[in-house]
Design an enzyme around this catalytic site. Structure first.
Site: not given
Lengths: 405, 262
Positions: A99, A121, A388
């Site tokens: 991210k 969010e 990830s």
């Protein structure tokens, strides 16, 4: 203007900005349209700006820790007895997941646009933590919306965000998960749009987000392609990644789109059953519709109301999917399969014990798929799994589920 | 039909199916009797991202009743039998898309509905919708926002029919203490491009605010304040809404009385 009606888009396919075949677009209240147009313009300029790209590359390297390793999983490969398995280690990045790639890019953009306030969010909390992190780094005010159900199951990340100086606002509506957090973030944005940048965390929402967020994650695939060519002298037979909104998967897939022999496999959350409401497998139970700004596959009922979803991993627990994935699915360039809660939990243990790597529950869905697929592949074949994120945030759920104490 | 005979005219919003469709019918007829000039029939959606807490709660209640777009169209047909006021469907795109845009337009025309406003459908995405709505002679109402550029306002004015809905300020639906300057400025900018009547909405909840809108726009939209009246008056919703609408529009009666006296 940038986007076009569906009827026109279907003829011009992916050549229209913001459209992936018929999917994508910009479905938001008028109040947000000017801000999206501004963001699109600024992003287009920044993309071509060498200074911008240099600053981003510098932050990705010196702050986030790129490039991430491509690690040969020897014991997992031996145990499964088929294809050679490589792990793309996005879990080693600063803040613990991919991210941060997107957050650094958008933070630089917000700075360019002179917006001092950032909202976001978060589902699993990884995007929230990455957002809180870049806001601390850049000196932005930061508000993160999170469903109260997700706050409960990812409480460690809630604390991390607060420690980083962000305000975490619990969202108590709907299923109290990611979808509801996005609704609330959009309500904030529509109210404070003049001073606020919405740092959306996946390849979702209105144009230009799906394109822009994808571009910020393409570095994953660029690195992986060069790394596998260096290590093995050839491309992999398959790439496997989990798909919530779909940012880590599109990031690693994109660089291989033209390599038609590389199978691209996205793994959705199969949850705990096949009934609507029990899973988040959009390509198994969903149909095209508009949710939160974009036209894509959506889990919905016959009246067009959005269904609730379930997954053990908060980051995959969302009723729609990035519009580019919908297009890759329809054109059959990528394939999508589900892995259920139990399989993901099992995969966590397998990777932990064979490789000493505890993946996030989201990434564990991709690991689950490789344990099914690798044994059926030839020993000369290669498969890359995108890890990830790391599993630190999931200790509470893992502890409850695995009962090792 | 869509008409704005008063200064200002009242566009009244209700979330259909809250508390149930039969009561919604009574509420709407009572509001019309009390002075509402146009009715917005809100179709509940699971993810109302342009709405504040009051309409969110009403939508949840209506969805628990199983309210669907098709039922709201049927409700409109019933109301049409009893009244000739303007009827607008107000909702989000997905329920319409699920039913099918062409099918929706045909059914809406059949029911005597005058037009529609889809909150999350900007002009750029409205190709098929515009064609089908025009074919059925239905008014396409679009939002104009304080953040809209003049270029956008021009397009919005060109594609709107019936009236243009000017959003009073950035934000979601729901009561505000003050009517912001944004609203007056936006209406002034819109007039350059729009010959249609302009209705100002979002945040209008008191007779004073409603009267103030009349100074610069043809109509005021009142939504959350009506929905909250419904929420607070269980069992006597139609009477309570009628009373509230009368309070809102009381100054119009006084004005016409003064005029008559002169």
């Amino acid at each position: 203007m940038a986007s076009v009606p569906i009827s026109k888009a279907s003829k011009t396919a992916a050549t229209v900005p913001g459209r992936f075949g018929v999917y994508g677009g910009r479905y938001v209240p008028e109040t947000l349209m000017a801000a999206l147009e501004e963001l699109e313009r600024e992003y287009e300029k920044a993309r071509r700006d060498r200074k911008f790209q240099q600053r981003l590359a510098d932050l990705l390297h010196n702050y986030a820790g790129r490039p991430t390793p491509l690690f040969f999983a020897r014991r997992l490969t031996e145990k499964l007895g088929g294809a050679r398995i490589y792990l793309k280690r996005e879990d080693l990045l600063h803040t613990g997941a991919h991210k941060i790639n997107n957050c650094l890019g958008q933070a630089l953009l917000a700075e360019r646009m002179g917006k001092p306030r950032i909202i976001a969010e978060t589902g699993a909390g990884q995007h929230g933590v990455a957002t809180a992190t870049v806001c601390a780094l850049f000196g932005f005010e930061c508000v993160v919306y999170m469903g109260t159900e997700d706050m409960r199951r990812q409480e460690l990340n809630v604390f991390r965000m607060r420690l980083l100086g962000a305000e975490v606002r619990g969202v108590d509506s709907g299923s109290r998960t990611l979808k509801d957090a996005i609704n609330e973030a959009m309500r904030d944005w529509v109210t404070n749009v003049r001073t606020t940048h919405y740092l959306l965390g996946s390849v979702l929402g209105a144009h230009p987000y799906p394109t822009m967020v994808r571009d910020f994650h393409r570095v994953i695939g660029r690195e992986a392609r060069a790394q596998i060519l260096k290590a093995e002298g050839k491309l992999p037979s398959a790439i496997i990644a989990c798909v919530g909104g779909g940012s880590n998967s599109i990031g690693i897939f994109h660089e291989f789109l033209k390599d038609k022999k590389v199978r691209l496999i996205g793994v959705e959350a199969g949850g705990r059953g096949e009934q609507l409401g029990e899973h988040a497998a959009r390509f198994r139970g969903g149909s095209p519709g508009v949710l939160q700004g974009t036209y894509s596959y959506v889990l919905q009922d016959d009246a067009g109301q959005i269904a609730t979803t379930h997954s053990v991993s908060a980051g995959l627990d969302y009723p729609s999917i990035g519009p580019e994935h919908a297009w890759l699915k329809d054109t059959r360039r990528a394939e999508y399969v589900p892995a259920c809660d139990a399989e993901a939990l099992e995969a966590c243990t397998v990777l932990a014990r064979l490789e000493g790597i505890i993946p996030a529950l989201e990434s564990a869905h991709a690991v689950a798929e490789v344990t099914k697929r690798a044994p059926k592949m030839k020993k000369s074949e290669i498969v890359i799994v995108n890890v990830s994120g790391r599993g630190d945030k999931d200790m509470g759920i893992l502890r409850e589920s695995l009962k090792l104490d | 039909m869509l008409a704005f005979p008063q200064k200002p005219s009242l566009v009244a919003y209700v979330t259909c199916g809250d508390p149930d469709l039969a009561t919604t019918r009574e509420i709407v007829l009572a509001a019309i009797d009390a002075g509402a000039d146009v009715i917005e029939l809100g179709v509940p959606f699971s993810d109302p991202l342009a709405d504040g807490p009051v309409i969110q709660r009403a939508s949840e209640r209506a969805l628990r009743q199983g309210t669907t777009l098709e039922q709201v169209i049927e409700l409109a047909a019933q109301i049409r039998k009893a009244s000739q006021v303007g009827l607008i469907v107000f909702t989000y795109l997905n329920p319409v898309m699920r039913l099918g845009v062409a099918k929706f337009c045909a059914a809406a025309q059949g029911a005597g509905i005058d037009g529609a406003l889809l909150t999350d459908m900007p002009l750029e995405e409205a190709g098929e919708y515009l064609r089908e709505m025009r074919r059925r002679d239905l008014a396409t109402i679009f939002l104009a926002a304080p953040t809209s550029t003049n270029e956008r306002l021009k397009h919005i004015a060109a594609e709107s029919r019936g009236f243009v809905y000017a959003v009073s300020r950035t934000g979601v639906t729901g009561a505000r203490k003050q009517l912001p300057d944004d609203a007056r400025n936006l209406v002034q900018r819109l007039r350059k491009y729009a010959k249609l009547p302009i209705a100002v909405g979002f945040g209008i909840s008191t007779p004073e605010q409603f009267a103030a809108v009349g100074e610069f726009a043809e109509a005021g939209v009142v939504g959350s304040a009506i929905v909250e009246t419904i929420e607070r008056n269980r069992g006597r919703e139609p009477e309570a809404v009628a009373q509230f609408v009368k309070q809102l529009t009381a100054h119009r009666a006084q004005q016409s009385a003064r005029k008559a006296g002169r």
